[in-house]
Design a protein around this motif. Structure first.
Motif, PDB file in Angstrom:
ATOM      1  N   LYS A  58      12.682  -0.593 -14.008  1.00 55.90           N
ATOM      2  CA  LYS A  58      13.406  -0.012 -13.009  1.00 55.90           C
ATOM      3  C   LYS A  58      13.049  -0.691 -11.395  1.00 55.90           C
ATOM      4  CE  LYS A  58      10.582   3.049 -16.273  1.00 55.90           C
ATOM      5  NZ  LYS A  58      10.080   4.556 -16.676  1.00 55.90           N
ATOM      6  N   PRO A  59      13.676   0.700 -10.877  1.00 56.22           N
ATOM      7  CA  PRO A  59      13.647   0.172  -9.175  1.00 56.22           C
ATOM      8  C   PRO A  59      12.745   0.834  -8.660  1.00 56.22           C
ATOM      9  CG  PRO A  59      15.836   1.042 -10.445  1.00 56.22           C
ATOM     10  CD  PRO A  59      14.618   1.336 -11.135  1.00 56.22           C
ATOM     11  N   GLU A  60      11.593   1.381  -9.354  1.00 55.19           N
ATOM     12  CA  GLU A  60      10.620   1.850  -8.863  1.00 55.19           C
ATOM     13  C   GLU A  60       9.515   1.063  -8.994  1.00 55.19           C
ATOM     14  OE1 GLU A  60      11.924   3.716 -10.959  1.00 55.19           O
ATOM     15  OE2 GLU A  60      11.014   5.318 -12.613  1.00 55.19           O
ATOM     16  N   ASP A  61       9.935  -0.434  -9.894  1.00 54.60           N
ATOM     17  CA  ASP A  61       8.531  -0.726  -9.898  1.00 54.60           C
ATOM     18  C   ASP A  61       8.557  -2.478  -9.345  1.00 54.60           C
ATOM     19  OD1 ASP A  61      10.006  -1.184 -13.434  1.00 54.60           O
ATOM     20  OD2 ASP A  61       7.640  -0.820 -12.489  1.00 54.60           O
ATOM     21  N   THR A  62       9.833  -2.354  -7.897  1.00 52.29           N
ATOM     22  CA  THR A  62       9.989  -3.382  -6.692  1.00 52.29           C
ATOM     23  C   THR A  62       8.988  -2.940  -6.266  1.00 52.29           C
ATOM     24  OG1 THR A  62      12.305  -2.565  -7.401  1.00 52.29           O
ATOM     25  CG2 THR A  62      11.800  -3.097  -4.579  1.00 52.29           C
ATOM     26  N   ALA A  63       7.773  -3.922  -5.303  1.00 48.82           N
ATOM     27  CA  ALA A  63       6.852  -4.552  -5.299  1.00 48.82           C
ATOM     28  C   ALA A  63       6.837  -5.477  -4.824  1.00 48.82           C
ATOM     29  CB  ALA A  63       5.883  -3.246  -5.655  1.00 48.82           C
ATOM     30  N   VAL A  64       5.398  -5.749  -3.822  1.00 47.97           N
ATOM     31  CA  VAL A  64       4.988  -6.932  -4.392  1.00 47.97           C
ATOM     32  C   VAL A  64       3.995  -7.527  -4.747  1.00 47.97           C
ATOM     33  CG1 VAL A  64       3.975  -9.120  -2.338  1.00 47.97           C
ATOM     34  CG2 VAL A  64       5.922  -8.255  -1.612  1.00 47.97           C
ATOM     35  N   TYR A  65       4.114  -8.074  -5.936  1.00 51.92           N
ATOM     36  CA  TYR A  65       2.942  -8.162  -6.925  1.00 51.92           C
ATOM     37  C   TYR A  65       1.543  -9.318  -6.292  1.00 51.92           C
ATOM     38  CZ  TYR A  65       5.725  -5.326  -9.941  1.00 51.92           C
ATOM     39  OH  TYR A  65       5.742  -4.007 -10.680  1.00 51.92           O
TER      40      TYR A  65
ATOM     41  N   GLY B 278       3.870   0.421   3.690  1.00 54.52           N
ATOM     42  CA  GLY B 278       3.479   1.558   3.818  1.00 54.52           C
ATOM     43  C   GLY B 278       2.304   1.904   2.925  1.00 54.52           C
ATOM     44  N   LYS B 279       1.870   1.054   1.751  1.00 50.70           N
ATOM     45  CA  LYS B 279       1.238   1.879   0.722  1.00 50.70           C
ATOM     46  C   LYS B 279      -0.256   1.363   0.403  1.00 50.70           C
ATOM     47  CE  LYS B 279       3.621   5.680   0.172  1.00 50.70           C
ATOM     48  NZ  LYS B 279       2.985   7.044   0.175  1.00 50.70           N
ATOM     49  N   GLN B 280      -1.099   1.402  -0.185  1.00 47.93           N
ATOM     50  CA  GLN B 280      -2.272  -0.171  -0.421  1.00 47.93           C
ATOM     51  C   GLN B 280      -2.437  -0.610  -2.058  1.00 47.93           C
ATOM     52  OE1 GLN B 280      -6.311   2.663  -1.001  1.00 47.93           O
ATOM     53  NE2 GLN B 280      -6.775   2.136   1.615  1.00 47.93           N
ATOM     54  N   ARG B 281      -2.217  -1.416  -1.830  1.00 41.41           N
ATOM     55  CA  ARG B 281      -2.289  -2.163  -3.476  1.00 41.41           C
ATOM     56  C   ARG B 281      -2.828  -1.737  -4.706  1.00 41.41           C
ATOM     57  NH1 ARG B 281      -4.068  -8.527  -1.553  1.00 41.41           N
ATOM     58  NH2 ARG B 281      -2.456  -8.653  -0.255  1.00 41.41           N
TER      59      ARG B 281
END
Length: 116
Positions: A86-93, A42-45
């Protein structure tokens, strides 16, 4: 045209490490600034780290001290070494190739999940 293929994502525990790789097609890789971006649902890159064709490096504040970007022009590859995840690094890279006055290219993305 430049094609980018990311690899190295996966599931890792908090505090762990991953190294992402992005291999580029063609023989003009050295002319491009390369970057790693990430995208949360739901966020921008957002930019994580970038390295110019001349080797100048820029990091997002969230990446400083933990992530290292590097490039190997002989292998047409850019890397992102991620430590102390960290868990907050969870994302699509996503890998990005950028060159002034030329089209910008993106890879297909690789999922990084940091969870215990």
């Amino acid at each position: 045209q430049v094609q980018l293929l990311e690899s190295g994502g996966g599931l890792v525990q908090p505090g762990g490490s991953l190294r992402l790789s992005c291999a580029a097609s063609g023989n003009i890789f050295r002319l491009y600034a390369m970057g790693w971006y990430r995208q949360f649902p739901g966020k921008q890159r957002e930019l994580v780290a970038a390295i110019t064709s001349g080797g100048i490096i820029n990091y997002a504040d969230s990446a400083k001290g933990r992530f290292t970007i590097s490039r190997d022009n002989a292998k047409n590859t850019v890397y992102l070494q991620m430590n102390s995840l960290k868990p907050e690094d969870t994302a699509v890279y996503y890998c990005n190739a950028d060159r002034s006055k030329w089209p910008t290219y993106w890879g297909q993305g690789t999922q990084v999940t940091v969870s215990s």
